[in-house]
Design a protein around this motif. Structure first.
Motif, short mmCIF file in Angstrom:
data_model
loop_
_atom_site.label_atom_id
_atom_site.label_comp_id
_atom_site.label_asym_id
_atom_site.label_seq_id
_atom_site.Cartn_x
_atom_site.Cartn_y
_atom_site.Cartn_z
N VAL A 101 14.26 2.37 1.94
CA VAL A 101 12.96 1.72 2.11
C VAL A 101 13.11 0.22 1.90
CG1 VAL A 101 10.61 1.52 1.20
CG2 VAL A 101 11.65 3.77 1.52
N PHE A 102 12.56 -0.51 2.84
CA PHE A 102 12.62 -1.97 2.86
C PHE A 102 11.29 -2.55 2.39
CE2 PHE A 102 11.20 -5.38 5.76
CZ PHE A 102 12.02 -6.41 5.36
N GLU A 103 10.23 -1.88 2.77
CA GLU A 103 8.90 -2.36 2.45
C GLU A 103 8.09 -1.19 1.91
OE1 GLU A 103 5.72 -3.88 5.46
OE2 GLU A 103 7.05 -5.54 5.01
N SER A 104 7.55 -1.36 0.72
CA SER A 104 6.78 -0.29 0.11
C SER A 104 5.44 -0.13 0.81
CB SER A 104 6.57 -0.58 -1.38
OG SER A 104 5.69 -1.67 -1.53
N GLY A 108 8.90 -4.91 -0.42
CA GLY A 108 9.41 -4.25 -1.62
C GLY A 108 9.82 -5.22 -2.71
N ASP A 109 9.38 -4.96 -3.91
CA ASP A 109 9.81 -5.70 -5.08
C ASP A 109 10.13 -4.68 -6.16
OD1 ASP A 109 10.32 -7.31 -7.21
OD2 ASP A 109 8.34 -8.23 -7.29
N TRP A 110 11.39 -4.30 -6.20
CA TRP A 110 11.82 -3.25 -7.11
C TRP A 110 12.54 -3.83 -8.32
CZ3 TRP A 110 12.94 -2.92 -1.77
CH2 TRP A 110 11.99 -2.17 -1.08
N LEU A 111 12.32 -5.11 -8.59
CA LEU A 111 12.99 -5.72 -9.73
C LEU A 111 12.58 -5.08 -11.05
CD1 LEU A 111 13.01 -9.50 -8.77
CD2 LEU A 111 14.98 -7.96 -8.97
N GLY A 112 11.42 -4.46 -11.07
CA GLY A 112 10.97 -3.80 -12.29
C GLY A 112 11.81 -2.59 -12.67
N CYS A 113 12.61 -2.09 -11.74
CA CYS A 113 13.44 -0.92 -12.06
C CYS A 113 14.79 -1.31 -12.64
CB CYS A 113 13.60 -0.02 -10.82
SG CYS A 113 14.76 -0.64 -9.59
N VAL A 114 15.04 -2.61 -12.78
CA VAL A 114 16.30 -3.07 -13.37
C VAL A 114 15.99 -3.99 -14.54
CG1 VAL A 114 17.65 -2.80 -11.25
CG2 VAL A 114 16.53 -4.99 -11.71
N PRO A 144 18.46 0.84 -7.50
CA PRO A 144 18.63 2.21 -7.97
C PRO A 144 17.29 2.92 -8.16
CG PRO A 144 18.85 0.71 -9.81
CD PRO A 144 18.67 -0.13 -8.57
N ILE A 145 16.58 3.07 -7.06
CA ILE A 145 15.29 3.75 -7.12
C ILE A 145 15.07 4.47 -5.78
CG2 ILE A 145 14.04 1.69 -6.33
CD1 ILE A 145 11.69 2.58 -8.16
N VAL A 146 14.44 5.62 -5.86
CA VAL A 146 14.00 6.36 -4.68
C VAL A 146 12.48 6.29 -4.69
CG1 VAL A 146 13.94 8.63 -3.58
CG2 VAL A 146 16.01 7.88 -4.77
N VAL A 147 11.91 5.74 -3.63
CA VAL A 147 10.46 5.57 -3.59
C VAL A 147 9.76 6.57 -2.68
CG1 VAL A 147 10.54 3.16 -4.30
CG2 VAL A 147 10.58 3.73 -1.87
N GLY A 148 10.50 7.17 -1.77
CA GLY A 148 9.94 8.24 -0.94
C GLY A 148 9.13 7.78 0.25
N ALA A 149 8.28 6.80 0.10
CA ALA A 149 7.42 6.36 1.20
C ALA A 149 7.54 4.86 1.39
CB ALA A 149 5.97 6.74 0.92
N GLY A 150 7.32 4.44 2.60
CA GLY A 150 7.37 3.03 2.94
C GLY A 150 8.14 2.81 4.22
#
Length: 188
Positions: free
Chosen positions: A15-18, A23-29, A147-153
């Motif tokens: 996923v590139f865009e939630s 996408g901003d997945w910085l919260g998962c690191v 390192p996250i699986v978001v499923g949708a986006g």
């Protein structure tokens, strides 16, 4: 002749865009990984000759204040010439050193690469990436995998045609991010 280098952030499931936007997945690191990610972004921007962006990505950067934001990464991006691929025009650009590339996107990008020395760095710009891949204009693809699986986006490659690539580098950024660098596997 320049080279088009695409640099993207993706999740483990591509996923590139939630569903809520870019996408901003910085919260998962952790903070150390976020700092390592930012330092890698600064290095990448400082080695580029110019930015090549789609219109929506350009507008995303502008809306978030990158034209006047403090910091090394913002400074590095601000100093670069920016070329925005757009079919609708830009009006008056609000980010310094910005020019619009209108007309056929693939032709405009190929012409720009021919008359540029160094790397044209593409950030975001998933639609533009599809065009560049379809016309075999990508010289290098850099994926920072979160390192996250978001499923949708929105998936980065969507309906992109098969594009053979070869892995030229794999490294960690911080402790939890992975940076994969690919180049086209061309038959000619």
């Amino acid at each position: 002749m320049g080279r088009i280098v695409v640099s993207e952030n993706v999740t483990l499931d591509g996923v590139f865009e939630s569903v809520d936007g870019p996408g901003d997945w910085l919260g998962c690191v952790d903070a150390a990984d976020r700092a390592a990610w930012a330092a890698a972004g600064v290095r990448e921007a400082r080695t580029a000759t110019a930015l090549l962006l789609g219109r929506r990505t350009y507008e995303w950067f502008v809306a978030r204040g990158w034209a006047s934001r403090p910091g090394d990464w913002a400074d590095a991006l601000r100093d670069l010439p920016k070329y925005v691929v757009t079919g609708t025009g830009l009006g008056t650009p609000t980010w310094a050193n910005t020019s619009a590339l209108t007309g056929d996107a693939a032709t405009g990008c190929a012409d720009l690469a021919r008359r540029t020395d160094g790397d044209l760095l593409v950030l975001g710009s998933a639609r533009l990436l599809g065009v560049l891949l379809a016309r075999d204009l990508v010289g290098e693809l850099r994926l920072t995998v979160y390192p996250i699986v978001v499923g949708a986006g929105t998936r980065l490659f969507g309906d992109t045609a098969a594009t053979p690539l070869r892995l030229v580098e794999s490294r960690t950024v911080g402790t939890d991010l992975t940076r994969l660098t690919y180049r086209p596997r061309r038959t000619t």
